[in-house]
Structures are given as structure tokens and as C-alpha cells.
Design an enzyme around this catalytic site. Structure first.
Site, PDB file in Angstrom:
ATOM      1  N   GLY A  41       0.472   5.398  -4.501  1.00 13.28           N
ATOM      2  CA  GLY A  41      -0.080   6.693  -4.894  1.00 13.28           C
ATOM      3  C   GLY A  41       0.516   7.820  -4.065  1.00 13.28           C
ATOM      4  NE  ARG A  42      -1.252   6.511   1.042  1.00 14.31           N
ATOM      5  CZ  ARG A  42      -1.424   5.559   1.954  1.00 14.31           C
ATOM      6  NH1 ARG A  42      -1.234   5.830   3.226  1.00 14.31           N
ATOM      7  NH2 ARG A  42      -1.797   4.351   1.590  1.00 14.31           N
ATOM      8  CG  ASP A  78      -2.111   0.856   1.108  1.00 14.41           C
ATOM      9  OD1 ASP A  78      -2.258   1.512   0.055  1.00 14.41           O
ATOM     10  OD2 ASP A  78      -2.919   0.902   2.059  1.00 14.41           O
ATOM     11  N   GLY A  79       0.419   2.283  -0.685  1.00 20.83           N
ATOM     12  CA  GLY A  79       1.104   3.577  -0.617  1.00 20.83           C
ATOM     13  C   GLY A  79       1.809   4.017  -1.885  1.00 20.83           C
ATOM     14  NE  ARG A 119      -8.447  -0.149   5.397  1.00 22.05           N
ATOM     15  CZ  ARG A 119      -7.770   1.002   5.353  1.00 22.05           C
ATOM     16  NH1 ARG A 119      -7.689   1.751   6.424  1.00 22.05           N
ATOM     17  NH2 ARG A 119      -7.177   1.388   4.234  1.00 22.05           N
ATOM     18  CG  LEU A 120      -6.996  -9.267   6.521  1.00 25.37           C
ATOM     19  CD1 LEU A 120      -5.479  -9.387   6.424  1.00 25.37           C
ATOM     20  CD2 LEU A 120      -7.540 -10.319   7.480  1.00 25.37           C
ATOM     21  CG  ASN A 142      -7.374  -2.421  -5.973  1.00 28.52           C
ATOM     22  OD1 ASN A 142      -6.433  -3.169  -5.739  1.00 28.52           O
ATOM     23  ND2 ASN A 142      -7.714  -1.418  -5.155  1.00 28.52           N
ATOM     24  CD  GLU A 167       2.120 -13.391  15.777  1.00 23.06           C
ATOM     25  OE1 GLU A 167       2.075 -12.207  16.144  1.00 23.06           O
ATOM     26  OE2 GLU A 167       1.728 -14.342  16.487  1.00 23.06           O
TER      27      GLU A 167
HETATM   28  C1  FPP Z   1      -1.491   0.250  -3.474  1.00 20.41           C
HETATM   29  O1  FPP Z   1      -1.083   1.574  -3.580  1.00 20.41           O
HETATM   30  C2  FPP Z   1      -1.084  -0.520  -4.599  1.00 20.41           C
HETATM   31  C3  FPP Z   1      -1.905  -1.141  -5.496  1.00 20.41           C
HETATM   32  C4  FPP Z   1      -3.362  -1.156  -5.454  1.00 20.41           C
HETATM   33  C5  FPP Z   1      -1.359  -1.868  -6.614  1.00 20.41           C
HETATM   34  C6  FPP Z   1      -0.256  -2.779  -6.273  1.00 20.41           C
HETATM   35  C7  FPP Z   1       0.621  -2.823  -7.423  1.00 20.41           C
HETATM   36  C8  FPP Z   1       1.945  -2.768  -7.398  1.00 20.41           C
HETATM   37  C9  FPP Z   1       2.768  -2.711  -6.177  1.00 20.41           C
HETATM   38  C10 FPP Z   1       2.706  -2.714  -8.640  1.00 20.41           C
HETATM   39  C11 FPP Z   1       2.761  -3.949  -9.429  1.00 20.41           C
HETATM   40  C12 FPP Z   1       2.756  -5.239  -8.747  1.00 20.41           C
HETATM   41  C13 FPP Z   1       3.157  -6.359  -9.347  1.00 20.41           C
HETATM   42  C14 FPP Z   1       2.977  -7.666  -8.693  1.00 20.41           C
HETATM   43  C15 FPP Z   1       3.799  -6.343 -10.656  1.00 20.41           C
HETATM   44  P1  FPP Z   1      -2.188   2.682  -3.733  1.00 20.41           P
HETATM   45  O2  FPP Z   1      -2.322   2.977  -5.190  1.00 20.41           O
HETATM   46  O3  FPP Z   1      -3.441   2.238  -3.077  1.00 20.41           O
HETATM   47  O4  FPP Z   1      -1.516   3.849  -2.981  1.00 20.41           O
HETATM   48  P2  FPP Z   1      -2.254   5.005  -2.152  1.00 20.41           P
HETATM   49  O5  FPP Z   1      -3.068   4.335  -1.088  1.00 20.41           O
HETATM   50  O6  FPP Z   1      -1.110   5.789  -1.607  1.00 20.41           O
HETATM   51  O7  FPP Z   1      -3.068   5.788  -3.130  1.00 20.41           O
END
Ligand code: FPP
Length: 246
Positions: free
Chosen positions: A17-18, A14-15, A184-185, A62, A197
Site C-alpha cells: 500500500g505504501r 508488507d508495504g 512484528r510477527l 486481512n 532468526e
Molecule cells: C501487505 O501490504 C500485503 C498484503 C496484505 C497482501 C500480500 C499480497 C501480495 C504481496 C500480492 C500477492 C501475493 C501472492 C502470493 C500472489 P499492505 O497492503 O499491508 O501495505 P501497507 O502496510 O503499506 O498498506
């Protein structure tokens, strides 16, 4: 103390975007940096001898993101699967998938199926991609499959039910990591995380490198896992086995 490693580590990345926003970059740059972090995670876990790594790459929820972001992510997944295949072979890593495959664009499904088949005999580690995944949907789908297979209510115990999950042979995660300070899960591995864990890192996913992984693993190594038993029972078991946590 001998370091206790999780057999299975599952990661909620997660993160992205930020991370991009902090740098005045478009979200896509955050996802691109996120891919590098995935690659580094897999490599480091393989080096440490962790047998199962699962990453939550895209949840069912998503799909509600803007279409351009969804398309970009699937382009990334496609490129990632194709580009990583030679390394997965070289490192003897089996690629696995959990999620709703029928949701995936044809090209992604095709590349994925090819990579799953090609790496099927690899034994050093299992790297599982969760794409279009929902824990609740997995449980419901397992129930549907069990009913369709004619399993009777008396036959349906935990062992039997597990056979209908997306990856019946995948052990439960010992450690679930989530980055970016969220705790969160979010519908990830609901059935399988019953005794996991949890480790929540404030670090944004693209910055979650080997040092951050080490912090998570050190934290895990210091936990006392009880699986619902009393600490008395745990100590008695450890005494019979001739080992202890401390
Ligand atoms: C969460 O960050 C990330 C995602 C929903 C996508 C996960 C994808 C990747 C890490 C890149 C590609 C992965 C693979 C396996 C090739 P967010 O966009 O929710 O960030 P934010 O909460 O800061 O907006």
C-alpha cells in the site's frame, strides 16, 4: 566462509500500500507489483537451493480490509496460481497451502486444489502460500483435531502435536523476514517460529528483489543460532563436528 543458507525462509510481505501511495497510485497497483516480487523471490530461492519458502499472502485479520481490496487480492491469488502452475512444474516446485481453506472463494479453492495435486510430486522446493492464515487459529485447530482424534493428555507431546498442524511435514522456519520496517510477527507461524532468526528490512515489499534477499541471507549466515543452549555448548558441538561459525 561457506555460506550458511536457511532451509526454510518465511516472509511477511508488507508495504504494498505504501509503495503505491508513494507513487500516487491506487493500492491495487502495489499488490500487483507485490506479485512480481513474489515470483522473483521464488525463482531466486530455487536458484540458491533454499528448500522451503513460505509467504504470508493474507491473514485472517486481512478480512477486515475493504471488500473491494479483499476481492482484488483474491482475484490476484487466483490468477497467480493459474499462471504460475506451468513454471512450478518446469522448476519442479511443490505448491503447498496453510490457512483456513474453507474461507476461500470457491474458484480460488478449486484452482488451489488443482495446483496442489498437480505439483504434489515435485521435489526441488516447497513453496507455501499462507492465505486466511492465523497462527493462533492454527494452534487452536491443532488442539481441536488432537482432541477429536482421541489423543490423551499423556500422549500429547510436541512431536504428536505437530502432526495436527496445517503442514506437519514442513520444517520450522530458520529465517523470518518482514519488510517495510514493521517489526512484528502478526500472528504468523507462531508455533513454528520459536527458534527462528528474524530479519527486518526497511524496504517495501514490491522493492524486495534479489539484492535485498541477499542482504537477509548474509545477515542470517552471520548469526549464531543457539536453540536455547549456552555458547559453550555450541562451541563444543562445533569442535566435535570439526567446523565453526567464524
Ligand atoms: C501487505 O501490504 C500485503 C498484503 C496484505 C497482501 C500480500 C499480497 C501480495 C504481496 C500480492 C500477492 C501475493 C501472492 C502470493 C500472489 P499492505 O497492503 O499491508 O501495505 P501497507 O502496510 O503499506 O498498506
Amino acid at each position: 566462509m561457506e555460506e550458511r543458507l536457511p532451509q526454510h525462509i518465511a516472509v511477511i510481505m508488507d508495504g504494498n500500500g505504501r509503495w503505491a501511495k508513494e507513487r500516487g497510485l491506487p493500492r491495487s497497483e502495489g499488490h500487483l507489483a507485490g506479485v512480481d516480487a513474489v515470483r522473483a523471490l521464488v525463482r531466486e530461492c530455487r536458484r540458491k537451493g533454499i528448500a522451503y519458502v513460505t509467504v504470508y499472502a493474507f491473514s485472517k485479520e486481512n478480512w477486515q480490509r475493504p471488500e473491494t481490496e479483499v476481492n482484488f487480492l483474491f482475484e490476484l491469488f487466483l490468477r497467480f496460481i493459474r499462471q504460475e502452475l506451468p513454471d512450478l512444474m518446469k522448476e519442479d516446485i511443490r505448491l503447498a497451502f496453510i490457512g483456513d481453506k474453507k474461507d476461500l472463494p470457491f474458484t480460488v479453492r478449486q484452482a488451489l486444489d488443482y495446483a496442489l495435486k498437480k505439483t504434489a510430486a515435485n521435489r526441488s522446493m516447497v513453496f507455501t502460500l499462507a492465505i486466511s492464515y492465523s497462527g493462533r487459529e492454527e494452534i487452536l485447530e491443532a488442539a481441536r483435531r488432537a482432541i477429536a482424534a482421541g489423543v490423551s493428555p499423556e500422549q500429547l507431546d510436541e512431536t504428536c502435536f505437530r502432526r495436527f498442524l496445517y503442514a506437519p511435514d514442513m520444517p520450522d522456519p530458520d529465517l523470518v523476514v518482514r519488510t517495510s520496517g514493521e517489526e512484528r510477527l502478526s500472528n504468523f507461524l507462531l508455533f513454528q517460529s520459536a527458534y527462528a532468526e528474524f530479519y527486518f528490512s526497511p524496504v517495501l515489499w514490491p522493492d524486495f528483489g534479489p539484492d535485498e534477499l541477499k542482504k537477509a541471507l548474509d545477515s542470517y549466515a552471520g548469526r549464531k543460532r543457539r536453540f536455547g543452549r549456552t555458547s559453550e555448548q555450541i562451541h563444543r558441538q562445533l569442535a566435535t563436528e570439526g567446523k565453526g561459525y567464524e
